[in-house]
Design a protein around this motif. Structure first.
Motif, PDB file in Angstrom:
ATOM      1  N   MET A 194       0.853  -1.186   0.000  1.00 51.76           N
ATOM      2  CA  MET A 194       0.000   0.000   0.000  1.00 51.76           C
ATOM      3  C   MET A 194       0.893   1.240   0.000  1.00 51.76           C
ATOM      4  O   MET A 194       1.633   1.479   0.961  1.00 51.76           O
ATOM      5  CB  MET A 194      -0.884   0.015   1.241  1.00 51.76           C
ATOM      6  N   GLY A 195       0.809   2.040  -1.049  1.00 48.14           N
ATOM      7  CA  GLY A 195       1.700   3.180  -1.170  1.00 48.14           C
ATOM      8  C   GLY A 195       1.581   4.182  -0.046  1.00 48.14           C
ATOM      9  O   GLY A 195       2.566   4.781   0.385  1.00 48.14           O
ATOM     10  N   ALA A 196       0.365   4.398   0.464  1.00 47.12           N
ATOM     11  CA  ALA A 196       0.136   5.407   1.497  1.00 47.12           C
ATOM     12  C   ALA A 196       0.120   4.811   2.908  1.00 47.12           C
ATOM     13  O   ALA A 196      -0.316   5.470   3.853  1.00 47.12           O
ATOM     14  CB  ALA A 196      -1.180   6.143   1.235  1.00 47.12           C
ATOM     15  N   TYR A 197       0.585   3.589   3.063  1.00 53.37           N
ATOM     16  CA  TYR A 197       0.672   2.944   4.371  1.00 53.37           C
ATOM     17  C   TYR A 197       1.991   3.369   5.025  1.00 53.37           C
ATOM     18  O   TYR A 197       3.065   2.950   4.612  1.00 53.37           O
ATOM     19  CB  TYR A 197       0.611   1.429   4.209  1.00 53.37           C
ATOM     20  N   GLY A 198       1.924   4.177   6.058  1.00 53.32           N
ATOM     21  CA  GLY A 198       3.122   4.632   6.761  1.00 53.32           C
ATOM     22  C   GLY A 198       3.591   3.589   7.757  1.00 53.32           C
ATOM     23  O   GLY A 198       3.497   3.777   8.967  1.00 53.32           O
ATOM     24  N   TYR A 199       4.111   2.495   7.257  1.00 51.36           N
ATOM     25  CA  TYR A 199       4.507   1.407   8.139  1.00 51.36           C
ATOM     26  C   TYR A 199       5.855   1.693   8.806  1.00 51.36           C
ATOM     27  O   TYR A 199       6.686   2.455   8.309  1.00 51.36           O
ATOM     28  CB  TYR A 199       4.558   0.076   7.383  1.00 51.36           C
ATOM     29  N   ALA A 200       6.072   1.088   9.958  1.00 45.50           N
ATOM     30  CA  ALA A 200       7.287   1.311  10.739  1.00 45.50           C
ATOM     31  C   ALA A 200       8.471   0.621  10.075  1.00 45.50           C
ATOM     32  O   ALA A 200       8.396  -0.549   9.701  1.00 45.50           O
ATOM     33  CB  ALA A 200       7.097   0.775  12.154  1.00 45.50           C
ATOM     34  N   ALA A 201       9.597   1.352   9.960  1.00 45.97           N
ATOM     35  CA  ALA A 201      10.793   0.788   9.354  1.00 45.97           C
ATOM     36  C   ALA A 201      11.986   1.685   9.616  1.00 45.97           C
ATOM     37  O   ALA A 201      11.860   2.913   9.640  1.00 45.97           O
ATOM     38  CB  ALA A 201      10.606   0.611   7.846  1.00 45.97           C
ATOM     39  N   THR A 230      13.807   7.337  15.852  1.00 50.09           N
ATOM     40  CA  THR A 230      13.791   8.516  16.717  1.00 50.09           C
ATOM     41  C   THR A 230      13.774   9.800  15.897  1.00 50.09           C
ATOM     42  O   THR A 230      13.257  10.823  16.348  1.00 50.09           O
ATOM     43  CB  THR A 230      15.005   8.511  17.647  1.00 50.09           C
ATOM     44  N   VAL A 231      14.354   9.753  14.701  1.00 54.20           N
ATOM     45  CA  VAL A 231      14.273  10.823  13.709  1.00 54.20           C
ATOM     46  C   VAL A 231      13.787  10.179  12.417  1.00 54.20           C
ATOM     47  O   VAL A 231      14.310   9.135  12.022  1.00 54.20           O
ATOM     48  CB  VAL A 231      15.631  11.522  13.484  1.00 54.20           C
ATOM     49  N   PRO A 232      12.772  10.736  11.744  1.00 53.09           N
ATOM     50  CA  PRO A 232      12.196  10.079  10.574  1.00 53.09           C
ATOM     51  C   PRO A 232      13.238   9.671   9.534  1.00 53.09           C
ATOM     52  O   PRO A 232      14.182  10.415   9.237  1.00 53.09           O
ATOM     53  CB  PRO A 232      11.254  11.146  10.008  1.00 53.09           C
ATOM     54  N   ASN A 233      13.088   8.446   9.044  1.00 54.25           N
ATOM     55  CA  ASN A 233      13.905   7.917   7.957  1.00 54.25           C
ATOM     56  C   ASN A 233      15.382   7.832   8.302  1.00 54.25           C
ATOM     57  O   ASN A 233      16.256   8.102   7.468  1.00 54.25           O
ATOM     58  CB  ASN A 233      13.684   8.745   6.688  1.00 54.25           C
ATOM     59  N   THR A 234      15.659   7.442   9.554  1.00 50.25           N
ATOM     60  CA  THR A 234      17.024   7.191   9.988  1.00 50.25           C
ATOM     61  C   THR A 234      17.113   5.777  10.560  1.00 50.25           C
ATOM     62  O   THR A 234      16.127   5.037  10.610  1.00 50.25           O
ATOM     63  CB  THR A 234      17.483   8.215  11.040  1.00 50.25           C
ATOM     64  N   ALA A 235      18.322   5.392  11.018  1.00 50.02           N
ATOM     65  CA  ALA A 235      18.568   4.005  11.388  1.00 50.02           C
ATOM     66  C   ALA A 235      18.181   3.667  12.822  1.00 50.02           C
ATOM     67  O   ALA A 235      17.905   2.514  13.139  1.00 50.02           O
ATOM     68  CB  ALA A 235      20.048   3.685  11.173  1.00 50.02           C
ATOM     69  N   GLU A 236      18.149   4.666  13.721  1.00 46.29           N
ATOM     70  CA  GLU A 236      17.964   4.384  15.143  1.00 46.29           C
ATOM     71  C   GLU A 236      16.490   4.297  15.503  1.00 46.29           C
ATOM     72  O   GLU A 236      15.762   5.286  15.488  1.00 46.29           O
ATOM     73  CB  GLU A 236      18.641   5.465  15.987  1.00 46.29           C
ATOM     74  N   LEU A 237      16.047   3.088  15.884  1.00 51.41           N
ATOM     75  CA  LEU A 237      14.664   2.880  16.301  1.00 51.41           C
ATOM     76  C   LEU A 237      14.483   3.254  17.765  1.00 51.41           C
ATOM     77  O   LEU A 237      15.419   3.177  18.569  1.00 51.41           O
ATOM     78  CB  LEU A 237      14.264   1.418  16.103  1.00 51.41           C
ATOM     79  N   ASP A 238      13.262   3.637  18.122  1.00 53.95           N
ATOM     80  CA  ASP A 238      12.910   3.919  19.506  1.00 53.95           C
ATOM     81  C   ASP A 238      12.387   2.622  20.134  1.00 53.95           C
ATOM     82  O   ASP A 238      11.222   2.261  19.985  1.00 53.95           O
ATOM     83  CB  ASP A 238      11.850   5.013  19.575  1.00 53.95           C
ATOM     84  N   TYR A 239      13.264   1.924  20.843  1.00 52.51           N
ATOM     85  CA  TYR A 239      12.915   0.620  21.389  1.00 52.51           C
ATOM     86  C   TYR A 239      12.005   0.708  22.610  1.00 52.51           C
ATOM     87  O   TYR A 239      11.533  -0.315  23.103  1.00 52.51           O
ATOM     88  CB  TYR A 239      14.188  -0.164  21.735  1.00 52.51           C
ATOM     89  N   SER A 240      11.743   1.899  23.101  1.00 53.44           N
ATOM     90  CA  SER A 240      10.840   2.029  24.248  1.00 53.44           C
ATOM     91  C   SER A 240       9.391   1.736  23.878  1.00 53.44           C
ATOM     92  O   SER A 240       8.581   1.360  24.729  1.00 53.44           O
ATOM     93  CB  SER A 240      10.932   3.435  24.835  1.00 53.44           C
TER      94      SER A 240
END
Length: 444
Positions: A194-201, A230-240
Motif C-alpha cells: 500500500m503506497g500510502a501505508y506509513g509502516y514502521a521501518a 527517533t528521527v524520521p527515515n534514519t537508522a535508530e529505532l525507539d525501542y521504548s
C-alpha cells in the motif's frame, strides 16, 4: 521488506484419519535452515526534464547515466523451543546503489530491495530476530510446509499467535498472494505494498515490536505496536515503544467466489513520533522569508494516521487479480514513502498456458497523489527525505509495471522487468521515466 514470517498454508481435511494425524506429527520440524540471494540491475532512459533540484531523479544529461543495482543474501534459521514456541534469526548481507546515488525523486520507488538508501561496499547485519508463540484453539488442523521463517508441522486452524522481536512490518501486514515480494513479484513499492501505508521501518526496512494475531475460521485479526525511528527515515529505532511508535490493526476475510479463493483485508494505522507538519514549515518559512524546511519544525508526539484496503481474487488455477487502496491525511512528513493516496492493482498469470507452469507474467499499475499542504510545501522549494525538485507543476504519479519471471534451473529464477513512471515525484515538468531491469533470485 519481504514476507518472510508467515508463508501460505495448505489445509488438511477435518475428517483426516488417525493415521494421517500421526503422519503429520512425524513430519514436524525441529530445526529449519533456508537461504536466498537476489540481484537486481536497472537502467533508465534519458527522460525529459525542464529543471531539477536537490532531491530529483536525474537523467543522463543531468549527470546520472549509471545503472541502479542491489544484491542481497539472507540466511533463515529457526528452531522450536517448547510447545507452540519458535525462535528465528536472519543474518543478511546487502549492497546497493540507487539511481543518482540516493533513493530520491519518486513517490513509488522502483526497487523494493533498495529500501531507503545506498550501501556500498556491502554491509552485514541481523535482519530479523524474533520469537513466536502459537496457542491452539481447535477448529481442525492445518499443515504448514517448511519455508523461510516457518517450521513444518501442523497447527490448529483457530489459534492465537504472538510475535515479539525484530522483523519487517510487511512480513505480517498488507499481505497479498499476487503482489507482496519484490524478490519474486512486482518490484515497485506502490504496487507490492500500500503506497500510502506509513509502516514502521528503519533505513534497512526493519522494525521492532509486538504483534498479536487471532485466526478464527475465515477471519484473521492482527494488532501490533511497532517502533519508529527517533528521527524520521534514519537508522535508530525507539525501542521504548512509548514515544516514537506506530499502532496498526488489520482484519482479513477469506472467501470463495465462484469456487475460487480470495481475500479482503482492511487496515487502520496511527503514528505518534518526532515529526514535522508541512503547514508549520510553510508558516515558519514565511515568517523568516526563507525556503520552508520540515527539519526546522519537528515536534515530539506529532500524530498521523491512515487506512487501506487490500483485495486478492483467483480467477482460475492460473490467473489471479489484486487491488489496493490506501490513504492518509498527508499533513506530516512521511515515515516511508511520499504518498498520501494511492490506488493500485494488476493481474498475475502462470505460464501454464504456454507450457511453462513455473513461470509468471505480471501486469500492474499504481496512481499516487499527495496532500494539498505537501504540494504547497514543494511548490515553495521545500524538500522531504525523498522528493523535492525545487519547484512543482503538480500531477498524479502514474506507474505501470510488467514482469516475466522464468524458472531457469531448480530454485533459480530470472526476471525481466519494465516500469514506466509518468510525473515522477508528482512533477508534470519531468518524465516519463522508463526503467528496464533484470533480476536473478535463488532460494533453498
Amino acid at each position: 521488506m519481504q514476507p518472510q514470517i508467515v508463508s501460505a498454508q495448505s489445509s488438511i481435511n477435518d475428517e483426516s484419519s488417525v493415521d494421517d494425524e500421526i503422519s503429520i506429527e512425524s513430519d514436524t520440524e525441529q530445526w529449519s535452515f533456508h537461504g536466498q540471494a537476489t540481484y537486481i540491475a536497472q537502467q533508465k532512459n534519458n527522460f525529459r526534464s525542464s529543471y531539477y533540484g536537490q532531491n530529483s531523479l536525474l537523467n543522463k544529461s543531468e549527470g546520472d547515466g549509471l545503472k541502479s543495482y542491489s544484491l542481497s543474501a539472507t540466511a533463515f534459521v529457526g528452531t522450536r523451543l517448547w510447545e507452540g514456541a519458535e525462535v528465528y534469526w536472519n543474518g543478511e548481507m546487502f549492497e546497493g546503489t540507487p539511481f543518482s546515488g540516493q533513493l530520491t525523486g519518486l513517490g513509488g520507488f522502483y526497487n523494493g530491495e533498495l529500501q531507503k538508501g545506498a550501501f556500498a561496499p556491502p554491509i552485514y547485519y541481523t535482519a530479523r530476530a524474533f520469537i513466536r508463540q502459537t496457542i491452539g484453539l481447535g477448529g481442525g488442523k492445518e499443515s504448514v510446509e517448511s519455508d523461510a521463517n516457518q517450521l513444518a508441522g501442523n497447527i490448529d486452524k483457530n489459534r492465537l499467535v504472538f510475535t515479539y522481536g525484530k522483523f519487517s512490518t510487511l512480513d505480517i501486514f498488507d499481505d497479498n498472494i499476487y503482489s507482496h515480494d519484490p524478490r519474486t513479484q512486482f518490484q515497485n513499492f506502490a504496487i507490492f505494498s500500500m503506497g500510502a501505508y506509513g509502516y514502521a521501518a528503519d533505513t534497512k526496512g526493519y522494525t521492532y515490536g509486538a504483534v498479536v494475531e487471532w485466526y478464527h475460521n475465515d477471519y484473521i485479526l492482527k494488532f501490533a505496536r511497532l517502533a519508529l525511528p527517533t528521527v524520521p527515515n534514519t537508522a535508530e529505532l525507539d525501542y521504548s515503544l512509548t514515544e516514537n511508535y506506530g499502532d496498526q490493526i488489520e482484519l482479513t476475510r477469506s472467501h470463495l467466489l465462484w469456487g475460487q479463493p480470495g481475500a479482503i483485508r482492511g487496515l487502520f494505522y496511527q503514528q505518534k513520533a518526532f515529526m514535522a507538519g508541512y503547514q508549520n514549515a510553510i508558516i515558519l518559512g514565511q515568517q523568516t522569508n526563507s525556503t520552508p524546511d520540515i527539519t526546522n519544525v519537528r515536534q515530539s508526539a506529532t500524530k498521523s494516521w491512515g487506512v487501506g484496503l487490500n483485495v486478492e481474487q483467483a480467477i482460475n488455477d492460473d490467473i489471479g487479480v489484486f487491488g489496493r487502496f490506501s490513504w492518509n491525511p498527508g499533513t506530516t512528513e512521511t515515515q516511508t514513502l511520499d504518498i498520501s493516496q494511492s490506488i493500485s492493482g494488476g493481474v498475475s498469470i502462470k505460464g501454464s498456458y504456454w507450457s511453462r507452469p513455473n513461470d509468471t507474467l505480471g501486469i500492474g499499475f499504481a496512481v499516487n497523489g499527495i496532500s494539498s499542504s505537501q504540494i504547497e510545501y514543494l511548490q515553495q522549494g521545500g524538500l522531504t527525505a525523498f522528493i523535492g525538485d525545487g519547484a512543482l507543476s503538480y500531477g498524479s504519479e502514474q506507474i505501470f509495471e510488467t514482469y516475466y519471471n522464468a524458472k531457469i534451473y531448480k530454485d533459480l529464477y530470472v526476471t525481466l522487468d519494465y516500469q514506466r513512471i509518468s510525473n515522477p515525484a508528482y512533477n508534470s515538468a519531468r518524465g516519463p521515466v522508463n526503467i528496464f531491469g533484470i533480476r536473478a533470485h535463488f532460494e533453498l
